[in-house]
Design a protein around this motif. Structure first.
Motif, PDB file in Angstrom:
ATOM      1  N   ILE A  36      -8.163  -9.677   4.242  1.00  0.00           N
ATOM      2  CA  ILE A  36      -9.761  -9.362   4.375  1.00  0.00           C
ATOM      3  C   ILE A  36      -9.780  -8.099   3.265  1.00  0.00           C
ATOM      4  CG2 ILE A  36     -11.334  -8.315   5.561  1.00  0.00           C
ATOM      5  CD1 ILE A  36     -10.228  -9.821   7.873  1.00  0.00           C
ATOM      6  N   GLU A  37      -8.737  -7.046   3.364  1.00  0.00           N
ATOM      7  CA  GLU A  37      -9.154  -5.913   2.733  1.00  0.00           C
ATOM      8  C   GLU A  37      -8.496  -5.966   1.327  1.00  0.00           C
ATOM      9  OE1 GLU A  37      -8.569  -2.222   4.644  1.00  0.00           O
ATOM     10  OE2 GLU A  37      -9.696  -2.885   6.433  1.00  0.00           O
ATOM     11  N   LEU A  38      -7.457  -6.486   0.961  1.00  0.00           N
ATOM     12  CA  LEU A  38      -6.947  -6.352  -0.189  1.00  0.00           C
ATOM     13  C   LEU A  38      -6.651  -7.850  -0.975  1.00  0.00           C
ATOM     14  CD1 LEU A  38      -4.344  -3.587   0.517  1.00  0.00           C
ATOM     15  CD2 LEU A  38      -6.322  -3.237  -0.796  1.00  0.00           C
ATOM     16  N   GLY A  39      -7.297  -9.046  -0.272  1.00  0.00           N
ATOM     17  CA  GLY A  39      -7.153 -10.385  -0.837  1.00  0.00           C
ATOM     18  C   GLY A  39      -8.203 -10.624  -1.653  1.00  0.00           C
ATOM     19  N   THR A  40      -8.348 -12.053  -2.275  1.00  0.00           N
ATOM     20  CA  THR A  40      -9.291 -12.215  -3.366  1.00  0.00           C
ATOM     21  C   THR A  40     -10.048 -13.380  -2.455  1.00  0.00           C
ATOM     22  OG1 THR A  40      -7.348 -13.782  -4.133  1.00  0.00           O
ATOM     23  CG2 THR A  40      -7.698 -11.430  -5.161  1.00  0.00           C
ATOM     24  N   THR A  41     -10.098 -13.613  -1.299  1.00  0.00           N
ATOM     25  CA  THR A  41     -10.912 -14.770  -0.632  1.00  0.00           C
ATOM     26  C   THR A  41     -12.197 -14.098  -0.042  1.00  0.00           C
ATOM     27  OG1 THR A  41      -8.987 -15.808  -0.226  1.00  0.00           O
ATOM     28  CG2 THR A  41     -11.097 -16.611   0.765  1.00  0.00           C
ATOM     29  N   ASP A  73     -17.354  -4.556   0.635  1.00  0.00           N
ATOM     30  CA  ASP A  73     -16.670  -3.693   0.761  1.00  0.00           C
ATOM     31  C   ASP A  73     -15.335  -3.840   1.499  1.00  0.00           C
ATOM     32  OD1 ASP A  73     -17.430  -4.306   3.429  1.00  0.00           O
ATOM     33  OD2 ASP A  73     -17.683  -2.348   4.037  1.00  0.00           O
ATOM     34  N   CYS A  74     -14.596  -2.937   1.839  1.00  0.00           N
ATOM     35  CA  CYS A  74     -13.031  -3.211   1.955  1.00  0.00           C
ATOM     36  C   CYS A  74     -12.956  -4.078   3.131  1.00  0.00           C
ATOM     37  CB  CYS A  74     -12.329  -1.887   2.273  1.00  0.00           C
ATOM     38  SG  CYS A  74     -13.389  -0.846   3.390  1.00  0.00           S
ATOM     39  N   ASP A  75     -13.763  -3.988   4.183  1.00  0.00           N
ATOM     40  CA  ASP A  75     -13.450  -4.963   5.206  1.00  0.00           C
ATOM     41  C   ASP A  75     -14.404  -6.098   5.296  1.00  0.00           C
ATOM     42  OD1 ASP A  75     -15.515  -3.100   6.018  1.00  0.00           O
ATOM     43  OD2 ASP A  75     -14.576  -2.692   7.751  1.00  0.00           O
ATOM     44  N   GLN A  76     -15.209  -6.241   4.241  1.00  0.00           N
ATOM     45  CA  GLN A  76     -15.821  -7.454   4.105  1.00  0.00           C
ATOM     46  C   GLN A  76     -17.303  -7.590   5.024  1.00  0.00           C
ATOM     47  OE1 GLN A  76     -14.679 -10.791   2.080  1.00  0.00           O
ATOM     48  NE2 GLN A  76     -12.667 -10.256   1.722  1.00  0.00           N
TER      49      GLN A  76
END
Lengths: 153, 153
Positions: free
Chosen positions: B15-20, B92-95
Motif C-alpha cells: 500500500i505504502e511503497l508499491g505501485t498498485t 498519500d502514503c497509506d492511500q
C-alpha cells in the motif's frame, strides 16, 4: 483543554464571510487539516486535529495533530525531529477544514522519508475499466531513510 | 458503479511503497480529496469522493466529488461552469487521501467567488487563551460575484 476554547458556530454568512474563527469539529471531535510548504504551497500531508491539537498548534506554532491510530496528541516531529513550524493557519469557507503553511524542519513530512506524503501519482493512461491499468508511479525521491530516523522499538 | 472497480487493500508495504492503486474508502464509503492548482500548487478546496466519484474523475478527467449535503455525485462546475480539469491524481502514503492537480476553468474554485476556499487566515497575534483574539483576516480577493454565477432558485 476542551473544545470550548473555540467560539460556538453562528450563522452561515458569519461563518463563511465573517472574521471570527469558529471551527467545526465533526461528530468524532475532529477537523481535517491539510499541511503545505509555506514557500512552495506543495501539499505535505493530511491529518486530523481535535480541539486540543488545534489549540496547541495556535499556542506553540508547532503543527499538532490527533493521531487516530495511536489515539493521542501528536506533536509532529516529536520522534523524528522533523517539526513543522506554522507560518500561517487558514480555514476554508465553511470552517470545517484547516490549512497550515509550515516550514518543515528536516525537509521531510512523510514517515516513509519523502518530503510529501503524496509521492505517487496515477500512471498516465490509467483506464478505470481495466483494473490492471490502475497503477502508480513515483513522483518524488526520498529525503531520508526511515530506518535511520525511527529507532526500532 | 461500485467500489469493486478498485483493487482490494493488500499489505502495508505494498500500500505504502508499491505501485498498485488501492484507495481506502472510510466506513461511510468516502475518501478525502485535496484539490490544488496544477501550476502554483495552491490548495483550492477540500471535498470527499466515493468510489463512483473517483472512477468518474479518472474516466472523464473532470474533478468529481460526492456532495454530502446534497447526497449526490457532484461534477465540479456543472452549475457554475467552473470545471476542474485533472492534470494529475496522487495518493498519500497509506492511500486514504487523494490529491488532484487541476486547471480550474474560470479561475475560482469556491462558491463564494474566491480562487481558493482558503481565503482567510488566523490573525497574527491570535492568543488561544483569549477567545476574542481568535479572528480571521482576508488573504484573497474575489474572482467573481456569486450572485451573478449561481442563479437564484
Amino acid at each position: 483543554m476542551s473544545a470550548s476554547v473555540f467560539p460556538s458556530r453562528t450563522q452561515t454568512a458569519e461563518i463563511e464571510l465573517g472574521t471570527t474563527l469558529q471551527p467545526k469539529f465533526g461528530p468524532d471531535g475532529l477537523i481535517p487539516c491539510i499541511t503545505t510548504d509555506h514557500l512552495t504551497n506543495e501539499v505535505l500531508m493530511f491529518a486530523f486535529m481535535n480541539a486540543e491539537a488545534l489549540a496547541h498548534t495556535i499556542r506553540t506554532k508547532k503543527a499538532t495533530y490527533w493521531s487516530r491510530s495511536r489515539n493521542k496528541l501528536w506533536v509532529k516531529g516529536e520522534e523524528s525531529g522533523h517539526a513543522q513550524l506554522v507560518k500561517d493557519l487558514l480555514v476554508d469557507c465553511d470552517q470545517d477544514v484547516v490549512l497550515l503553511k509550515v516550514e518543515n524542519v528536516g525537509g521531510a513530512a512523510c514517515h516513509n522519508g519523502y518530503k510529501s506524503c503524496f509521492y505517487r501519482k496515477l500512471t498516465p493512461g490509467a483506464d478505470v475499466d481495466q483494473a490492471a491499468s490502475l497503477t502508480l508511479e513515483f513522483a518524488a525521491r526520498r529525503v531520508f531513510d526511515p530506518a535511520t530516523v525511527y529507532k526500532k522499538k
